[in-house]
Enzyme design. Structure first.
Site: not given
Length: 490
Positions: A247-249, A252
């Protein structure tokens, strides 16, 4: 990354079999519409080198290629299905649907959905009279069109990656095909478009595998079963731990990009750095993605786009999820950086320098890149390995100074400075010879001069050959840095 990988596999398959690669924008879910996303997709594909033959910005024989512009086409097919009895109008309100769910939950029903059993007790054109249906429509009552899933049918659909997918229609619900906002759902829109655009193969993400039986039934209901495309559902890209979808998390939180290009969320303003902005080369990014699910069956890992086209086969795409390894991604990029000429690297690095306020000559930057490229994995890292070629040290590594800067160091550096002033040919070989003569005359080891000299020029113990650094900096700048270090360190 997942979206680009899907596009990549479609591209490779199309090119391998001399087919047509189409960019179709599926934007019928207006609740999930994101401003700027369409242009982002176009820009990302172009950066990756995935050129499409037909699409929203260049047209083609089967346009329009933006689904929101094909609404009337879908509506005609949905109405046709209602007339033929394979679909029906449903007028149920949100409250009525919630009441159904709650009732099934209390009954502890195995299948809690709007289906062949429950549709008989809901407000739809199967339970209402023609007059009641007409009256509701004349009043402008909101309605959807649902697929009328047949009862007790055993479906077997083949997937090119997964094999046979079997299901009984009693396990499937009556999916909405056309929504009350006048837009189709993914299910109807894609089946219609794939048929009308003569799509031969649908290669898409694993999340759509549960929808495959429904799509099979839609092809059958529309009379297109014989022309149904082949389907291939790709495995998930897993996060570095292998315990869940990437995921983008994950990116990040763990410091790696998951977007091809930088993306700014138009609602929150949150910025997610892309592979391009992180210093990755597009050809490396493509190579990384290709191996997240596909394996050529050899030990070879580096493939150009043309070589991927030549080698790609759907049969070599695995079923299991593929774990993303950020370190391996950097390794791929390093391999491609090493393949670049010094000229190419200089062109890629120049924007980084300009952003930092430096505007050196291309020739100078090219020489810098030649000296440090073996140490870097990303374009941005060239700066980390070469900053001292563009500005003098802003501080000196205390540990290095304590360990290598001796009482007699200033005298040695001052003596070297004077000899460098008189050096006729200020080039690496001549500089090395000058240092060598100094150490012999003073009866000290090379390290007692070279290491403090490196600290003076760089500020720390890093960098390429010291003599090459001196040559690149030039006589005046080199002497200026030596004088400053002697003065500040003492």
């Amino acid at each position: 990354m997942g979206g680009v990988r899907t596009a990549l596999y479609n591209y490779l398959f199309a090119r391998r079999h001399h087919g047509t690669f189409i960019l179709r924008i599926e934007d019928t879910d207006r609740t999930r519409y994101v401003e700027g996303a369409e242009q982002y997709i176009i820009d990302a594909l172009k950066w990756c080198g995935l050129s499409y033959d037909e699409g929203v910005d260049q047209g083609g024989d089967y346009g329009p290629y933006r689904q929101s512009e094909r609404r009337l086409i879908y509506q005609q097919y949905a109405e046709k299905m209602v007339q033929e009895g394979t679909a029906y109008y449903a007028f149920d309100t949100a409250e009525e649907l919630e009441a159904l769910r709650e009732k099934l939950k209390q009954q502890k029903s195995d299948i809690q959905q709007y289906n062949a059993i429950t549709r008989g007790e809901m407000r739809n054109s199967l339970t209402l009279s023609e007059d009641e249906v007409k009256s509701l429509m004349d009043k402008g009552e909101p309605y959807v069109i649902r697929f009328r899933m047949p009862e007790e049918q055993h479906i077997v659909v083949n997937d090119l990656i997964r094999g046979e997918v079997e299901v009984n229609t009693n396990q499937l619900d009556d999916k909405i095909l056309f929504k009350s906002d006048g837009m189709p759902t993914y299910h109807l829109a894609n089946v219609v478009d794939d048929h009308e655009m003569k799509i031969s193969h649908v290669i898409r993400g694993e999340e759509w595998l549960p929808s495959l039986p429904l799509h099979f039934m839609l092809y059958e209901a529309l009379g297109w079963k014989e022309d149904m495309p082949f389907f291939a559902h790709l495995p998930l890209i897993l996060n570095p731990s292998g315990k869940g979808k990437l995921s983008k998390r994950d990116g990040k939180n763990q410091g790696f990009p998951v977007f091809p290009l930088q993306w700014k969320d138009p609602e929150t303003g949150e910025v997610f750095k892309g592979y391009k902005e992180s210093g990755y080369l597009p050809e490396a990014f493509i190579n990384i993605l290709a191996f997240l699910g596909w394996n050529p069956g050899t030990d070879r890992e580096l493939y150009t786009l043309d070589e991927l086209i030549e080698s790609f086969e759907l049969e070599k795409v695995g079923k299991a999820g593929s774990k993303f390894d950020p370190d391996k991604a950097k390794w791929f990029n390093h391999q491609y950086l090493m393949k670049k000429s010094d000229d190419e690297l200089a062109k890629l690095f120049m924007p980084v320098l300009k952003e930092k306020g430096y505007n050196p000559s291309h020739e100078y930057v090219r020489e810098v890149c030649s000296l440090v490229k073996e140490r870097v994995y990303l374009i941005d890292e060239i700066w980390d390995q070469s900053f001292f070629f563009f500005r003098p040290p802003q501080e000196y590594d205390r540990k290095m100074v304590k360990k290598k800067w001796k009482e007699h160091t200033p005298d040695l550096l001052n003596e070297l400075k004077e000899r460098l002033k008189d050096l006729e040919n200020f080039e690496a070989d001549a500089i090395k010879e000058t240092v060598k003569k100094l150490t012999e005359e003073k009866e000290v080891g090379m390290g007692q001069v070279m290491l403090p000299l490196r600290i003076s020029l760089v500020g720390t113990g890093m960098g390429p050959d010291v003599a090459r650094i001196l040559e690149m900096l030039g006589r005046e700048e080199s002497i200026r840095r030596i004088e400053k270090a002697v003065e500040e360190i003492g």
